[in-house]
Design a protein around this motif. Structure first.
Motif, PDB file in Angstrom:
ATOM      1  N   ILE A 112     -20.534  -9.557  -5.543  1.00  0.00           N
ATOM      2  CA  ILE A 112     -19.099  -9.815  -5.691  1.00  0.00           C
ATOM      3  C   ILE A 112     -18.350  -8.505  -5.567  1.00  0.00           C
ATOM      4  CG2 ILE A 112     -17.289 -10.652  -7.242  1.00  0.00           C
ATOM      5  CD1 ILE A 112     -19.416 -12.400  -8.585  1.00  0.00           C
ATOM      6  N   GLY A 113     -17.321  -8.481  -4.741  1.00  0.00           N
ATOM      7  CA  GLY A 113     -16.491  -7.295  -4.610  1.00  0.00           C
ATOM      8  C   GLY A 113     -15.398  -7.271  -5.665  1.00  0.00           C
ATOM      9  N   ASP A 118     -10.071  -0.856  -7.116  1.00  0.00           N
ATOM     10  CA  ASP A 118      -9.101  -0.093  -6.319  1.00  0.00           C
ATOM     11  C   ASP A 118      -8.050  -1.066  -5.797  1.00  0.00           C
ATOM     12  OD1 ASP A 118      -7.722   1.793  -4.878  1.00  0.00           O
ATOM     13  OD2 ASP A 118      -9.221   1.991  -3.288  1.00  0.00           O
ATOM     14  N   LEU A 119      -7.172  -1.449  -6.701  1.00  0.00           N
ATOM     15  CA  LEU A 119      -6.127  -2.418  -6.380  1.00  0.00           C
ATOM     16  C   LEU A 119      -4.895  -1.665  -5.892  1.00  0.00           C
ATOM     17  CD1 LEU A 119      -5.380  -5.477  -6.550  1.00  0.00           C
ATOM     18  CD2 LEU A 119      -4.497  -5.009  -8.849  1.00  0.00           C
ATOM     19  N   ARG A 120      -4.628  -1.760  -4.597  1.00  0.00           N
ATOM     20  CA  ARG A 120      -3.506  -1.017  -4.035  1.00  0.00           C
ATOM     21  C   ARG A 120      -2.163  -1.621  -4.439  1.00  0.00           C
ATOM     22  NH1 ARG A 120      -5.403   2.569  -0.056  1.00  0.00           N
ATOM     23  NH2 ARG A 120      -7.487   3.162  -0.818  1.00  0.00           N
ATOM     24  N   GLU A 121      -1.154  -0.767  -4.470  1.00  0.00           N
ATOM     25  CA  GLU A 121       0.178  -1.191  -4.894  1.00  0.00           C
ATOM     26  C   GLU A 121       0.689  -2.329  -4.003  1.00  0.00           C
ATOM     27  OE1 GLU A 121       4.634   0.722  -5.674  1.00  0.00           O
ATOM     28  OE2 GLU A 121       2.961   1.983  -5.002  1.00  0.00           O
ATOM     29  N   GLY A 122       1.136  -3.403  -4.642  1.00  0.00           N
ATOM     30  CA  GLY A 122       1.680  -4.536  -3.914  1.00  0.00           C
ATOM     31  C   GLY A 122       0.645  -5.554  -3.479  1.00  0.00           C
ATOM     32  N   ALA A 123      -0.628  -5.280  -3.764  1.00  0.00           N
ATOM     33  CA  ALA A 123      -1.675  -6.208  -3.328  1.00  0.00           C
ATOM     34  C   ALA A 123      -1.708  -7.471  -4.181  1.00  0.00           C
ATOM     35  CB  ALA A 123      -3.037  -5.520  -3.370  1.00  0.00           C
ATOM     36  N   MET A 124      -1.269  -7.362  -5.440  1.00  0.00           N
ATOM     37  CA  MET A 124      -1.312  -8.514  -6.342  1.00  0.00           C
ATOM     38  C   MET A 124      -0.155  -8.411  -7.318  1.00  0.00           C
ATOM     39  SD  MET A 124      -4.490  -9.758  -8.816  1.00  0.00           S
ATOM     40  CE  MET A 124      -5.680  -9.563  -7.484  1.00  0.00           C
ATOM     41  N   VAL A 192     -19.772  -4.885  -7.082  1.00  0.00           N
ATOM     42  CA  VAL A 192     -19.544  -3.558  -6.504  1.00  0.00           C
ATOM     43  C   VAL A 192     -18.041  -3.327  -6.346  1.00  0.00           C
ATOM     44  CG1 VAL A 192     -21.741  -3.616  -5.261  1.00  0.00           C
ATOM     45  CG2 VAL A 192     -19.660  -4.379  -4.104  1.00  0.00           C
ATOM     46  N   PRO A 193     -17.604  -2.081  -6.439  1.00  0.00           N
ATOM     47  CA  PRO A 193     -16.176  -1.790  -6.282  1.00  0.00           C
ATOM     48  C   PRO A 193     -15.734  -1.888  -4.826  1.00  0.00           C
ATOM     49  CG  PRO A 193     -17.412   0.240  -6.556  1.00  0.00           C
ATOM     50  CD  PRO A 193     -18.401  -0.872  -6.761  1.00  0.00           C
ATOM     51  N   ILE A 194     -14.560  -2.455  -4.618  1.00  0.00           N
ATOM     52  CA  ILE A 194     -13.970  -2.526  -3.280  1.00  0.00           C
ATOM     53  C   ILE A 194     -12.488  -2.182  -3.383  1.00  0.00           C
ATOM     54  CG2 ILE A 194     -15.596  -4.287  -2.464  1.00  0.00           C
ATOM     55  CD1 ILE A 194     -13.235  -6.322  -2.807  1.00  0.00           C
ATOM     56  N   THR A 195     -11.868  -2.018  -2.235  1.00  0.00           N
ATOM     57  CA  THR A 195     -10.428  -1.792  -2.175  1.00  0.00           C
ATOM     58  C   THR A 195      -9.741  -3.093  -1.777  1.00  0.00           C
ATOM     59  OG1 THR A 195     -10.747   0.514  -1.508  1.00  0.00           O
ATOM     60  CG2 THR A 195      -8.588  -0.467  -1.090  1.00  0.00           C
ATOM     61  N   TYR A 196      -8.680  -3.429  -2.482  1.00  0.00           N
ATOM     62  CA  TYR A 196      -7.927  -4.645  -2.179  1.00  0.00           C
ATOM     63  C   TYR A 196      -6.530  -4.247  -1.708  1.00  0.00           C
ATOM     64  CZ  TYR A 196      -6.229  -9.458  -2.696  1.00  0.00           C
ATOM     65  OH  TYR A 196      -5.715 -10.713  -2.461  1.00  0.00           O
ATOM     66  N   TYR A 197      -6.196  -4.630  -0.478  1.00  0.00           N
ATOM     67  CA  TYR A 197      -4.947  -4.210   0.149  1.00  0.00           C
ATOM     68  C   TYR A 197      -3.895  -5.318   0.100  1.00  0.00           C
ATOM     69  CZ  TYR A 197      -7.831  -0.483   2.166  1.00  0.00           C
ATOM     70  OH  TYR A 197      -8.681   0.591   2.341  1.00  0.00           O
ATOM     71  N   PRO A 198      -2.613  -4.946   0.150  1.00  0.00           N
ATOM     72  CA  PRO A 198      -1.559  -5.976   0.222  1.00  0.00           C
ATOM     73  C   PRO A 198      -1.583  -6.678   1.570  1.00  0.00           C
ATOM     74  CG  PRO A 198      -0.615  -3.779   0.441  1.00  0.00           C
ATOM     75  CD  PRO A 198      -2.060  -3.586   0.103  1.00  0.00           C
ATOM     76  N   ARG A 199      -1.149  -7.912   1.597  1.00  0.00           N
ATOM     77  CA  ARG A 199      -1.070  -8.653   2.853  1.00  0.00           C
ATOM     78  C   ARG A 199      -0.023  -8.003   3.745  1.00  0.00           C
ATOM     79  NH1 ARG A 199      -3.028 -14.174   2.524  1.00  0.00           N
ATOM     80  NH2 ARG A 199      -1.756 -14.570   4.371  1.00  0.00           N
ATOM     81  N   PRO A 200      -0.289  -7.915   5.052  1.00  0.00           N
ATOM     82  CA  PRO A 200       0.703  -7.356   5.969  1.00  0.00           C
ATOM     83  C   PRO A 200       1.977  -8.199   5.971  1.00  0.00           C
ATOM     84  CG  PRO A 200      -1.457  -7.474   7.013  1.00  0.00           C
ATOM     85  CD  PRO A 200      -1.553  -8.238   5.721  1.00  0.00           C
ATOM     86  N   SER A 201       3.105  -7.570   6.229  1.00  0.00           N
ATOM     87  CA  SER A 201       4.364  -8.305   6.291  1.00  0.00           C
ATOM     88  C   SER A 201       4.299  -9.349   7.400  1.00  0.00           C
ATOM     89  CB  SER A 201       5.529  -7.346   6.556  1.00  0.00           C
ATOM     90  OG  SER A 201       5.326  -6.645   7.768  1.00  0.00           O
ATOM     91  N   GLY A 202       4.838 -10.518   7.131  1.00  0.00           N
ATOM     92  CA  GLY A 202       4.797 -11.605   8.101  1.00  0.00           C
ATOM     93  C   GLY A 202       3.624 -12.536   7.904  1.00  0.00           C
TER      94      GLY A 202
END
Length: 307
Positions: A112-113, A118-124, A192-202
């Motif tokens: 499981i990731g 590493d929760l990026r700003e705006g991802a959640m 394991v640690p992963i990076t979670y990114y915000p959804r792209p605009s649109g």
């Protein structure tokens, strides 16, 4: 990153035309030669965009993410390892090595990731973060395992371990079901640690936090029936007993202070207390049977391993 000949990258999609092309291209460029996109009847160009980038596209016969994953693994995947992620570009191929290494090394059957590493700003949103953490705490309480992020859509698992699971959720509850099955069936699981990114605009999300969160909570509780019967039946028993006692206290106060008898309410109170106590007793017995069953299975496995 070297190519992974035994890995299928599984991407369930629905209306992901804005992002799926980049996701497929990223994994293809990294050396993954089997990217399977399962489309759930998208109303945009998701299938065409994915196919143009080199993905293998299939159309699910039903609807919902859970049904797509079950059908894909059972009917369209023939490789030993599966790397599953969403098609919304919130997960990165840079974490693929960390996800797959425990499987390939034989140290885990399910990975499981952890997005919170590493929760990026705006991802959640803050509301979603609160809901996720609440669900994770509930899972740990009910099922006795701490998987950090049971709702993560970034998973890696062996096909063999997936086929051991009993899964029925059609929607976003599939991640919860998989986590419960890992705990229930003692499937070796690593976080394991992963990076979670915000959804792209649109790019619009298909998740409905309140509705889907409620479904997930109900699924967690329903699955406790076979994995933690003491909690399941015990909680119902406590609720019934407490309700009966509250009604009994009201009836007693009314009789003492106003000389008013509530015969019907008294009967309801007694019924609630009796049912509650019976449920508690049933929960204890069911938990004992489950413990004995698990001990027996463990002894069988140990004997089979020693032969």
């Amino acid at each position: 990153m070297p190519p992974f000949d035994d890995v299928c990258v599984l991407v369930p999609t629905y209306n992901e035309a804005e992002t799926i092309g980049g996701v497929v291209a990223e994994f293809r460029d990294a050396g993954f030669d089997d990217v399977l996109v399962v489309d759930g009847g998208s109303e945009d160009d998701t299938p065409a965009v994915a196919e143009a980038e080199g993905a293998r596209v299939v159309y699910q016969s039903g609807s919902g993410k859970g049904q797509a994953v079950r059908e894909a693994v059972r009917e369209h995947v023939d490789r030993d390892y599966i790397l599953m992620l969403d098609g919304d570009a919130t997960y990165s191929v840079d974490d693929a090595d960390n996800m797959l290494d425990p499987l390939i090394a034989g140290d885990a059957e399910h990975v499981i990731g952890n997005r919170f590493a590493d929760l990026r700003e705006g991802a959640m949103t803050g509301f979603n973060q609160f809901g996720n953490r609440l669900i994770n705490k509930g899972f740990a309480l009910v099922h006795g395992e701490t998987f950090a992020d049971i709702l993560s859509g970034y998973r890696a698992f062996t096909r063999e371990s997936f086929l051991k699971m009993t899964l029925s959720a059609d929607g976003f509850g599939i991640e919860t079901e998989m986590a419960v099955e890992c705990a229930k069936r003692n499937i070796q699981t690593t976080v394991v640690p992963i990076t979670y990114y915000p959804r792209p605009s649109g790019s619009d999300t298909n998740l409905r936090p309140v509705r889907d969160g409620g479904i997930i909570f109900l699924e967690l509780y329903r699955r406790a029936k076979t994995n933690n019967p003491l909690f399941y039946f015990g909680s119902l028993g406590v609720l019934s007993t407490v309700s009966g006692l509250v009604i009994a206290a009201y009836v007693l106060v009314e009789w003492i202070t106003r000389n008013i008898s509530h015969e019907v309410m008294a009967v309801v109170s007694g019924f609630g207390i009796i049912v509650g106590v019976q449920l508690l007793m049933f929960g204890v017995l069911a938990d004992l049977v489950l413990t004995l069953h698990r001990d027996t299975l463990q002894k069988i496995d140990e004997e089979a391993g020693s032969e």
